[in-house]
Design an enzyme around this catalytic site. Structure first.
Site, PDB file in Angstrom:
ATOM      1  N   ASN A   1      -6.799 -20.519   0.437  1.00 39.03           N
ATOM      2  CA  ASN A   1      -6.341 -20.055   1.745  1.00 39.03           C
ATOM      3  C   ASN A   1      -6.682 -21.078   2.828  1.00 39.03           C
ATOM      4  OD1 ASN A   1      -5.199 -17.564   1.050  1.00 39.03           O
ATOM      5  ND2 ASN A   1      -7.202 -16.580   0.959  1.00 39.03           N
TER       6      ASN A   1
ATOM      7  N   HIS B   1      -3.506 -12.217  -5.075  1.00 37.73           N
ATOM      8  CA  HIS B   1      -3.482 -10.971  -5.845  1.00 37.73           C
ATOM      9  C   HIS B   1      -3.226  -9.748  -4.976  1.00 37.73           C
ATOM     10  CE1 HIS B   1      -7.956 -11.887  -5.242  1.00 37.73           C
ATOM     11  NE2 HIS B   1      -7.647 -10.990  -4.338  1.00 37.73           N
TER      12      HIS B   1
ATOM     13  N   ARG C   1     -13.252   4.074  11.567  1.00 40.47           N
ATOM     14  CA  ARG C   1     -12.090   4.537  10.802  1.00 40.47           C
ATOM     15  C   ARG C   1     -12.257   4.273   9.309  1.00 40.47           C
ATOM     16  NH1 ARG C   1      -6.646   2.678  14.128  1.00 40.47           N
ATOM     17  NH2 ARG C   1      -7.366   3.135  16.247  1.00 40.47           N
TER      18      ARG C   1
END
Length: 447
Positions: free
Chosen positions: A147, A169, A271
């Site tokens: 990346n 993936h 959250r």
């Protein structure tokens, strides 16, 4: 048989998993695996792990290890990149300096200031590798796992023109997760997924003729499932489709979730109610960096157990695409993957030449991408906010223009939602100064 070179093989856990997959593939069990890393200790550990896999399975494969990249790729058929230029020292700067300016990155390896600078460190290495492959392995296929995927592959394509595919993936993992949410056997699911890496979308998700999206939407109303993926679920509710990358990642690519430290800690983090999100510290800034530091200790323990024979060898291949691609090419047995490839009119409403993630056929002819004719305009518009940054990263990396680095970060959606123009300029200057030893392409520009 095939020679498969790993560049950055000191990523011990990832190297072990990919090599295990290769060695569990009958058609590849006589391969030569050539490991290369600049860290001799980690390279030795990687070699020992692969040798343990070979010995434990009674195979005739061969493993070799070298710190000489040219030697590793000489006569290779496949070159797999798993490197991290600058290591965790550089990564810490990617997170900590932007945080001083109010940019709260959870992962910081794809977009944002962290993604920009990770790409600028990595692209020169990939281009050097491409030139060496021209000389020493002219027919080899590059399988890139590094990346930021889209910027790295775009630069590699523009500078070298060599065959390559970027692999992730997130499509496999997300499709498996969605099938589990709605209690549909994964083998019965058919999906169509496309976009850009870490921001691709499931355009269809079905079983036979049954559209499974209504069941997905219903499942996301339950607190347990919402608490696993709050960001991705909110994006689906507003943009209409489910995105491939985890909520910790996805929260960084848009301007909606991380505007302030208070917003992150008091609105976003609560959250996340399920332990599955512990690996990125429930969305907190620097969560993945801390995970990487902790994972080093785990990797050492894992290495010691495997070498001592107290941990069982893997018996099944993972869902990583790498071994399946090599097998398909070597045996001419076709498979379908989602690969990161140059946009040669594959998604017409995304810029030509950028890196897109689309379904690809793989067989003895190599990687063959498929066209996505009806990509929803709101998804393309969202992707383009990221592609704009990627384009300027590539321009900066290939030209050495420091101004282009500033422009890339100026256009980053999260940074632009947080900082003023002068603040962004000062932040980029500080990052360039702090990372100058990994950024030789900008030395003349600053001199």
């Amino acid at each position: 048989m095939a020679k498969i070179a790993f560049i950055g093989a000191g990523s011990v856990v990832f190297t072990r998993n990919l090599c295990s997959d290769i060695l569990l593939t009958p058609a590849l069990q006589n391969s030569t695996i050539s490991l290369m890393d600049i860290d001799p200790l980690r390279l030795r550990q990687a070699r020992d792990l692969v040798q343990a896999l070979i010995d434990g399975r009674g195979l005739h494969a061969r493993v070799e290890a070298t710190t000489d990249r040219r030697e590793a790729i000489r006569d290779a058929n496949y070159v797999i990149t798993t490197l991290q230029q600058g290591g965790l020292d550089a990564y810490a700067l990617d997170i900590e300096i932007p945080q001083k300016y109010g940019v709260e990155q959870c992962v910081g390896d794809t977009l944002g200031p962290g993604g920009v600078f990770r790409a600028l460190r990595t692209i020169p290495v990939l281009l050097e590798l491409g030139r060496e492959m021209d000389e020493l392995a002219p027919h080899a296929l590059l399988l890139n796992y590094v990346n930021p995927m889209a910027a790295n592959c775009w630069a590699y394509d523009r500078a070298t023109g060599r065959p390559h595919v970027g692999l992730c993936h997130s499509v496999q993992g997300t499709s498996e997760m969605l099938a589990e949410w709605i209690d549909v056997p994964y083998g019965e699911v058919v999906y169509h997924c496309a976009g850009i890496n870490h921001q691709a979308f499931f355009l269809t998700f079905r079983r036979g003729e049954e559209d499974l999206y209504p069941r997905i939407r219903q499942a996301t109303e339950t607190p347990e499932i919402y608490g696993q993926e709050p960001v991705r679920i909110e994006l689906m509710r507003h943009f209409g489709y489910f995105v491939t990358e985890s909520s910790g990642h996805a929260s960084e690519y848009v301007p909606y979730f991380r505007k302030t430290e208070q917003m992150v800690n008091e609105e976003l983090v609560p959250r996340f109610t399920e332990q599955v999100n512990g690996w990125f510290d429930f969305g907190r800034t620097g969560g993945y960096l801390r995970h990487c530091i902790e994972r080093q200790e785990f990797a050492q323990q894992d290495y010691e157990k495997l070498i001592a024979g107290t941990k069982a060898l893997p018996t099944r291949r993972t869902h990583e695409y790498g071994s399946h691609i090599i097998e398909a090419i070597e045996t001419n047995q076709p498979i379908r993957i989602n690969g990161n490839v140059p946009n040669r009119d594959l998604i017409p409403n995304l810029p030509n030449g950028c890196c897109v993630e689309v379904p690809c056929l793989v067989d003895g002819n190599g990687i063959q991408p498929t066209r996505v004719d009806t990509y929803p305009p709101q998804l393309a518009a969202l992707n383009r906010t990221n592609v704009n940054v990627q384009e300027l990263i590539v321009h900066a990396a290939l030209t050495g223009e420091a101004d282009a680095v500033h422009h890339a970060v100026l256009l980053d959606p999260l940074t632009a939602a947080v900082c003023t123009l002068p603040q962004i300029h000062a932040m980029v200057d500080e990052l360039l100064q702090a990372q100058q030893r990994w950024l030789p392409q900008f030395q003349l520009a600053r001199g």
